[in-house]
Write a protein that holds these residues in place. Structure first.
Motif, PDB file in Angstrom:
ATOM      1  N   LEU A   1       1.190  44.140  33.173  1.00 44.88           N
ATOM      2  CA  LEU A   1       0.179  44.792  33.996  1.00 44.88           C
ATOM      3  C   LEU A   1      -0.221  46.148  33.426  1.00 44.88           C
ATOM      4  O   LEU A   1      -1.364  46.581  33.569  1.00 44.88           O
ATOM      5  N   LYS A   2       0.721  46.830  32.768  1.00 41.94           N
ATOM      6  CA  LYS A   2       0.384  48.108  32.129  1.00 41.94           C
ATOM      7  C   LYS A   2      -0.625  47.865  31.006  1.00 41.94           C
ATOM      8  O   LYS A   2      -1.558  48.645  30.818  1.00 41.94           O
ATOM      9  N   ASN A   3      -0.447  46.766  30.265  1.00 47.72           N
ATOM     10  CA  ASN A   3      -1.420  46.432  29.221  1.00 47.72           C
ATOM     11  C   ASN A   3      -2.789  46.169  29.819  1.00 47.72           C
ATOM     12  O   ASN A   3      -3.821  46.578  29.274  1.00 47.72           O
ATOM     13  N   ALA A   4      -2.808  45.482  30.972  1.00 50.60           N
ATOM     14  CA  ALA A   4      -4.082  45.199  31.644  1.00 50.60           C
ATOM     15  C   ALA A   4      -4.748  46.491  32.091  1.00 50.60           C
ATOM     16  O   ALA A   4      -5.980  46.626  32.038  1.00 50.60           O
ATOM     17  N   LEU A   5      -3.939  47.461  32.500  1.00 52.03           N
ATOM     18  CA  LEU A   5      -4.474  48.759  32.914  1.00 52.03           C
ATOM     19  C   LEU A   5      -5.045  49.509  31.725  1.00 52.03           C
ATOM     20  O   LEU A   5      -6.156  50.055  31.780  1.00 52.03           O
ATOM     21  N   ASP A   6      -4.294  49.528  30.621  1.00 55.55           N
ATOM     22  CA  ASP A   6      -4.727  50.254  29.419  1.00 55.55           C
ATOM     23  C   ASP A   6      -5.966  49.629  28.778  1.00 55.55           C
ATOM     24  O   ASP A   6      -6.776  50.326  28.173  1.00 55.55           O
ATOM     25  N   GLU A   7      -6.085  48.300  28.924  1.00 55.78           N
ATOM     26  CA  GLU A   7      -7.180  47.607  28.254  1.00 55.78           C
ATOM     27  C   GLU A   7      -8.341  47.290  29.191  1.00 55.78           C
ATOM     28  O   GLU A   7      -9.191  46.455  28.883  1.00 55.78           O
ATOM     29  N   ASN A   8      -8.391  47.968  30.331  1.00 57.56           N
ATOM     30  CA  ASN A   8      -9.456  47.727  31.304  1.00 57.56           C
ATOM     31  C   ASN A   8     -10.820  47.995  30.686  1.00 57.56           C
ATOM     32  O   ASN A   8     -11.030  49.003  30.002  1.00 57.56           O
ATOM     33  N   THR A   9     -11.763  47.076  30.923  1.00 61.50           N
ATOM     34  CA  THR A   9     -13.073  47.170  30.273  1.00 61.50           C
ATOM     35  C   THR A   9     -14.212  47.458  31.250  1.00 61.50           C
ATOM     36  O   THR A   9     -15.380  47.219  30.948  1.00 61.50           O
ATOM     37  N   LEU A  10     -13.897  47.960  32.437  1.00 56.72           N
ATOM     38  CA  LEU A  10     -14.930  48.329  33.398  1.00 56.72           C
ATOM     39  C   LEU A  10     -15.164  49.833  33.321  1.00 56.72           C
ATOM     40  O   LEU A  10     -14.227  50.619  33.425  1.00 56.72           O
ATOM     41  N   PHE A  11     -16.419  50.231  33.127  1.00 59.21           N
ATOM     42  CA  PHE A  11     -16.728  51.644  32.933  1.00 59.21           C
ATOM     43  C   PHE A  11     -17.853  52.102  33.857  1.00 59.21           C
ATOM     44  O   PHE A  11     -18.645  51.290  34.352  1.00 59.21           O
ATOM     45  N   ILE A  12     -17.915  53.392  34.062  1.00 53.30           N
ATOM     46  CA  ILE A  12     -18.968  54.010  34.871  1.00 53.30           C
ATOM     47  C   ILE A  12     -20.048  54.539  33.935  1.00 53.30           C
ATOM     48  O   ILE A  12     -19.760  55.306  33.007  1.00 53.30           O
ATOM     49  N   GLY A  13     -21.286  54.129  34.164  1.00 53.11           N
ATOM     50  CA  GLY A  13     -22.391  54.584  33.324  1.00 53.11           C
ATOM     51  C   GLY A  13     -22.787  56.017  33.642  1.00 53.11           C
ATOM     52  O   GLY A  13     -22.404  56.574  34.678  1.00 53.11           O
ATOM     53  N   PRO A  14     -23.557  56.638  32.763  1.00 52.34           N
ATOM     54  CA  PRO A  14     -23.987  58.019  32.984  1.00 52.34           C
ATOM     55  C   PRO A  14     -24.934  58.125  34.174  1.00 52.34           C
ATOM     56  O   PRO A  14     -25.697  57.205  34.463  1.00 52.34           O
ATOM     57  N   SER A  15     -24.865  59.249  34.867  1.00 49.90           N
ATOM     58  CA  SER A  15     -25.743  59.488  36.008  1.00 49.90           C
ATOM     59  C   SER A  15     -27.098  59.973  35.510  1.00 49.90           C
ATOM     60  O   SER A  15     -27.204  60.659  34.483  1.00 49.90           O
ATOM     61  N   LYS A  16     -28.168  59.609  36.237  1.00 46.38           N
ATOM     62  CA  LYS A  16     -29.515  60.047  35.843  1.00 46.38           C
ATOM     63  C   LYS A  16     -29.667  61.550  35.986  1.00 46.38           C
ATOM     64  O   LYS A  16     -30.385  62.190  35.232  1.00 46.38           O
ATOM     65  N   GLU A  17     -29.008  62.100  36.989  1.00 44.07           N
ATOM     66  CA  GLU A  17     -29.092  63.535  37.224  1.00 44.07           C
ATOM     67  C   GLU A  17     -27.694  64.130  37.228  1.00 44.07           C
ATOM     68  O   GLU A  17     -26.739  63.515  37.691  1.00 44.07           O
ATOM     69  N   GLN A  18     -27.595  65.334  36.735  1.00 39.24           N
ATOM     70  CA  GLN A  18     -26.315  66.014  36.694  1.00 39.24           C
ATOM     71  C   GLN A  18     -26.071  66.711  38.029  1.00 39.24           C
ATOM     72  O   GLN A  18     -26.898  67.484  38.494  1.00 39.24           O
TER      73      GLN A  18
END
Length: 229
Positions: A114-131
């Motif tokens: 499960l630690k490997n699954a955590l380290d290799e997670n491929t879900l990411f948050i995209g950049p926001s249009k506004e800061q």
């Protein structure tokens, strides 16, 4: 299904039985052999699970057992990682650091697979249009909400009119590019919402507001037709 997931499912399965569950039924539900089931039960017992019973009689799990390293499925870990990444990229530095620290603590007690699954997670948050501009008041606001303290703010509304309000803060909403503080306003004698980027000054009071946060939150949800989570 990994062994960690199987053990977790076995724990949940045992919790669903009020009386001793036959080994063959547990094995059939999990899709494993009886021999593997007996090994899994022995492994859980070694880790502190109070499982009573024996082959031919069935098994029962006594209440109160928690198994921290096995509390998450891979999907739950993905949700935790994705949520933590959103917090890290969309909130103030204090919450961002706390989110990353929480993931480190979770990773430290996970089994290897499960630690490997955590380290290799491929879900990411995209950049926001506004800061979103970080506000120095966020830690104070969260402190006031947790402690049920009143705060006094100098506020500039959308009509550019300035006012001073004493409010009872009970919720802080994090939208993609906007933060909104919900509270009971003493000036207006009702629930009001304040954009944090329009708070010009904030003072945390030592005085507690007279009603509990839970009560205010419940009344606000009813007034705004917000379903309970």
């Amino acid at each position: 299904m990994s062994r960690s997931q199987r053990l977790l499912k076995l724990i949940h399965l045992l919790r669903s039985y009020r009386y001793p569950a036959p080994g063959y039924r547990l094995a059939e539900t999990l899709g494993i052999s009886l021999r593997t089931l007996y090994r899994d039960i022995a492994s859980l017992q070694e880790q502190g699970a109070s499982i009573e019973g024996e082959p031919g009689l069935g098994y029962v799990l006594k209440p109160g057992f928690m198994l921290p390293p096995l509390m998450f499925t891979e999907e739950e870990l993905e949700a935790l990682v994705l949520g933590s990444r959103w917090v890290a990229s969309r909130t103030d530095s204090e919450l961002s650091e706390s989110a990353q620290s929480a993931l480190v603590k979770i990773a430290s007690v996970l089994p290897k697979d499960l630690k490997n699954a955590l380290d290799e997670n491929t879900l990411f948050i995209g950049p926001s249009k506004e800061q979103t501009t970080e506000s120095a008041e966020f830690p104070q606001i969260r402190q006031a909400i947790r402690g049920e303290h009143k705060i006094t703010i100098r506020y500039l509304d959308l009509k550019e009119q300035e006012s001073t309000r004493t409010i009872w803060p009970f919720a802080l909403g994090y939208f993609d590019n906007l933060r909104v503080l919900a509270g009971w306003c003493e000036l207006r004698q009702g629930f009001r919402h304040f954009r944090t980027d329009r708070i010009l000054q904030l003072e945390l009071s030592e005085e507690h507001y007279p009603r509990r946060r839970r009560q205010l939150l419940s009344e606000w949800r009813k007034a705004e037709n917000i379903p309970s989570q």
